[in-house]
Scaffold this motif. Structure first.
Motif, PDB file in Angstrom:
ATOM      1  N   LEU A 199       0.822  -1.207   0.000  1.00 48.76           N
ATOM      2  CA  LEU A 199       0.000   0.000   0.000  1.00 48.76           C
ATOM      3  C   LEU A 199       0.856   1.257   0.000  1.00 48.76           C
ATOM      4  O   LEU A 199       0.495   2.260  -0.629  1.00 48.76           O
ATOM      5  CB  LEU A 199      -0.937  -0.001   1.208  1.00 48.76           C
ATOM      6  N   ALA A 200       1.996   1.212   0.674  1.00 44.24           N
ATOM      7  CA  ALA A 200       2.907   2.358   0.657  1.00 44.24           C
ATOM      8  C   ALA A 200       3.457   2.582  -0.750  1.00 44.24           C
ATOM      9  O   ALA A 200       3.578   3.732  -1.208  1.00 44.24           O
ATOM     10  CB  ALA A 200       4.036   2.139   1.654  1.00 44.24           C
ATOM     11  N   GLU A 201       3.780   1.492  -1.446  1.00 43.15           N
ATOM     12  CA  GLU A 201       4.267   1.613  -2.824  1.00 43.15           C
ATOM     13  C   GLU A 201       3.191   2.199  -3.724  1.00 43.15           C
ATOM     14  O   GLU A 201       3.468   3.080  -4.558  1.00 43.15           O
ATOM     15  CB  GLU A 201       4.693   0.240  -3.346  1.00 43.15           C
ATOM     16  N   ILE A 202       1.969   1.709  -3.571  1.00 44.73           N
ATOM     17  CA  ILE A 202       0.874   2.216  -4.401  1.00 44.73           C
ATOM     18  C   ILE A 202       0.610   3.689  -4.101  1.00 44.73           C
ATOM     19  O   ILE A 202       0.360   4.491  -5.011  1.00 44.73           O
ATOM     20  CB  ILE A 202      -0.396   1.376  -4.174  1.00 44.73           C
ATOM     21  N   ALA A 203       0.666   4.067  -2.830  1.00 42.54           N
ATOM     22  CA  ALA A 203       0.437   5.464  -2.452  1.00 42.54           C
ATOM     23  C   ALA A 203       1.456   6.384  -3.111  1.00 42.54           C
ATOM     24  O   ALA A 203       1.113   7.483  -3.576  1.00 42.54           O
ATOM     25  CB  ALA A 203       0.490   5.609  -0.934  1.00 42.54           C
ATOM     26  N   GLU A 204       2.701   5.944  -3.162  1.00 43.46           N
ATOM     27  CA  GLU A 204       3.743   6.759  -3.800  1.00 43.46           C
ATOM     28  C   GLU A 204       3.471   6.905  -5.289  1.00 43.46           C
ATOM     29  O   GLU A 204       3.616   7.991  -5.861  1.00 43.46           O
ATOM     30  CB  GLU A 204       5.109   6.112  -3.564  1.00 43.46           C
ATOM     31  N   LEU A 205       3.069   5.807  -5.928  1.00 43.73           N
ATOM     32  CA  LEU A 205       2.750   5.865  -7.353  1.00 43.73           C
ATOM     33  C   LEU A 205       1.500   6.710  -7.592  1.00 43.73           C
ATOM     34  O   LEU A 205       1.436   7.486  -8.557  1.00 43.73           O
ATOM     35  CB  LEU A 205       2.531   4.450  -7.893  1.00 43.73           C
ATOM     36  N   ALA A 206       0.495   6.581  -6.723  1.00 43.36           N
ATOM     37  CA  ALA A 206      -0.749   7.332  -6.890  1.00 43.36           C
ATOM     38  C   ALA A 206      -0.515   8.834  -6.779  1.00 43.36           C
ATOM     39  O   ALA A 206      -1.158   9.628  -7.474  1.00 43.36           O
ATOM     40  CB  ALA A 206      -1.778   6.874  -5.849  1.00 43.36           C
ATOM     41  N   ALA A 212      -5.373   9.820  -4.436  1.00 41.43           N
ATOM     42  CA  ALA A 212      -5.241   9.508  -3.014  1.00 41.43           C
ATOM     43  C   ALA A 212      -4.789   8.064  -2.808  1.00 41.43           C
ATOM     44  O   ALA A 212      -4.957   7.215  -3.695  1.00 41.43           O
ATOM     45  CB  ALA A 212      -6.580   9.727  -2.318  1.00 41.43           C
ATOM     46  N   PRO A 213      -4.224   7.752  -1.642  1.00 41.74           N
ATOM     47  CA  PRO A 213      -3.873   6.367  -1.320  1.00 41.74           C
ATOM     48  C   PRO A 213      -5.127   5.491  -1.296  1.00 41.74           C
ATOM     49  O   PRO A 213      -6.252   5.988  -1.150  1.00 41.74           O
ATOM     50  CB  PRO A 213      -3.248   6.464   0.081  1.00 41.74           C
ATOM     51  N   VAL A 214      -4.928   4.183  -1.441  1.00 42.34           N
ATOM     52  CA  VAL A 214      -6.044   3.243  -1.432  1.00 42.34           C
ATOM     53  C   VAL A 214      -5.885   2.272  -0.268  1.00 42.34           C
ATOM     54  O   VAL A 214      -4.840   2.217   0.381  1.00 42.34           O
ATOM     55  CB  VAL A 214      -6.121   2.458  -2.760  1.00 42.34           C
ATOM     56  N   ARG A 215      -6.945   1.512   0.000  1.00 37.60           N
ATOM     57  CA  ARG A 215      -6.903   0.469   1.010  1.00 37.60           C
ATOM     58  C   ARG A 215      -6.967  -0.890   0.329  1.00 37.60           C
ATOM     59  O   ARG A 215      -7.231  -0.994  -0.868  1.00 37.60           O
ATOM     60  CB  ARG A 215      -8.049   0.652   2.016  1.00 37.60           C
TER      61      ARG A 215
END
Length: 270
Positions: A199-206, A212-215
């Motif tokens: 999720l941290a990786e996705i948040a950085e890409l997002a 926004a970050p996702v769950r």
């Protein structure tokens, strides 16, 4: 309760010798009565074992329930023309009363490429086709006139509310897809620490897309058989950023599995 518990409808099987094919109406009703939050259907055209059509199964579940979330786990957009996928999603969202979650994936390689060949589509291009579909799907589902890749302009009527999109997969392409198009991310059996890392990786890409970050949705998490201990593990998943777990079937006896899911939900909320 901030973490939801879902179950998989008896519409498919990972083992061709032990089909998990049951009464979709009865199982959906039972899930709702047991207090479970959501029911999910797997999706494929030609899989390694028997599998019902996901849209038909979810429409059936929606028709006999009032509260349950219904979801694709996961829809293979690359097996469908984008406009046809949008028609299915919009219709299902309409008849369910906006209870749909659209899980999206590119397909488990274990099933091979037969389905794509049968549909006259490219297995090698399934990732690119998925991305192309996700670009136009929101407009198509909501009834806007959209230009497809071949230049065709089309509007789907009636339009519907675009459901949340949960992108599945642990590879880099899937993480980028979740960051760019997803309202959530799905993974199979990942422990809480791995969920938090992804999720941290996705948040950085997002952030690079201004999103926004996702769950996370965790399918088949490895939980203790004791509901009280499993509830403690769910708390760890929640802390890691999980919004939903989908429990995997243990065999053809879906009622036993659903009773366990209901007991787990009661232990977690109690």
């Amino acid at each position: 309760m901030s973490i939801e518990i879902g179950v998989i409808l008896p519409t498919s099987t990972p083992d061709p010798d032990r089909p998990v094919l049951g009464d979709v109406r009865a199982s959906a009703r039972f899930a709702e009565q047991a207090g479970i939050d959501s029911v999910w259907s797997t999706d494929h055209l030609v899989a390694s074992g028997p599998m019902l059509d996901s849209t038909v199964a979810l429409a059936t579940a929606a028709a006999v329930t009032d509260r349950l979330t219904i979801g694709y786990n996961v829809m293979l957009l690359s097996l469908r023309p984008s406009a046809w996928a949008a028609k299915q999603v919009a219709s299902l969202q309409y008849v369910s009363g906006d209870r749909l979650v659209l899980g999206v994936g590119t397909g488990n390689p274990a099933h091979g490429d037969t389905a794509w060949r049968a549909a006259g589509l490219s297995y090698a291009d399934r990732g690119a086709h998925t991305d192309a579909a996700l670009r136009v799907l929101p407009g198509l589902v909501t009834g806007q006139r959209v230009e497809l890749d071949d230049g065709t302009r089309v509007a789907i009527a009636p339009g519907a509310t675009m459901p949340p999109v949960v992108v599945a997969g642990d590879g880099r392409a899937a993480l980028r897809r979740a960051a760019r198009f997803g309202d959530g991310w799905a993974t199979i059996a990942a422990p809480p620490r791995r969920v938090a890392q992804r999720l941290a990786e996705i948040a950085e890409l997002a952030a690079g897309h201004g999103r926004a970050p996702v769950r996370a949705t965790v399918v088949a998490p490895e939980l203790d058989a004791d509901p009280a201990r499993a509830a403690e593990q769910l708390a760890e998943y929640e802390q890691a950023g999980t919004e939903r777990v989908i429990l995997a079937p243990t065999g053809p006896d879906w009622q036993r599995d659903y009773e366990h899911a209901g007991a787990l939900r009661a232990a977690y909320t109690g």
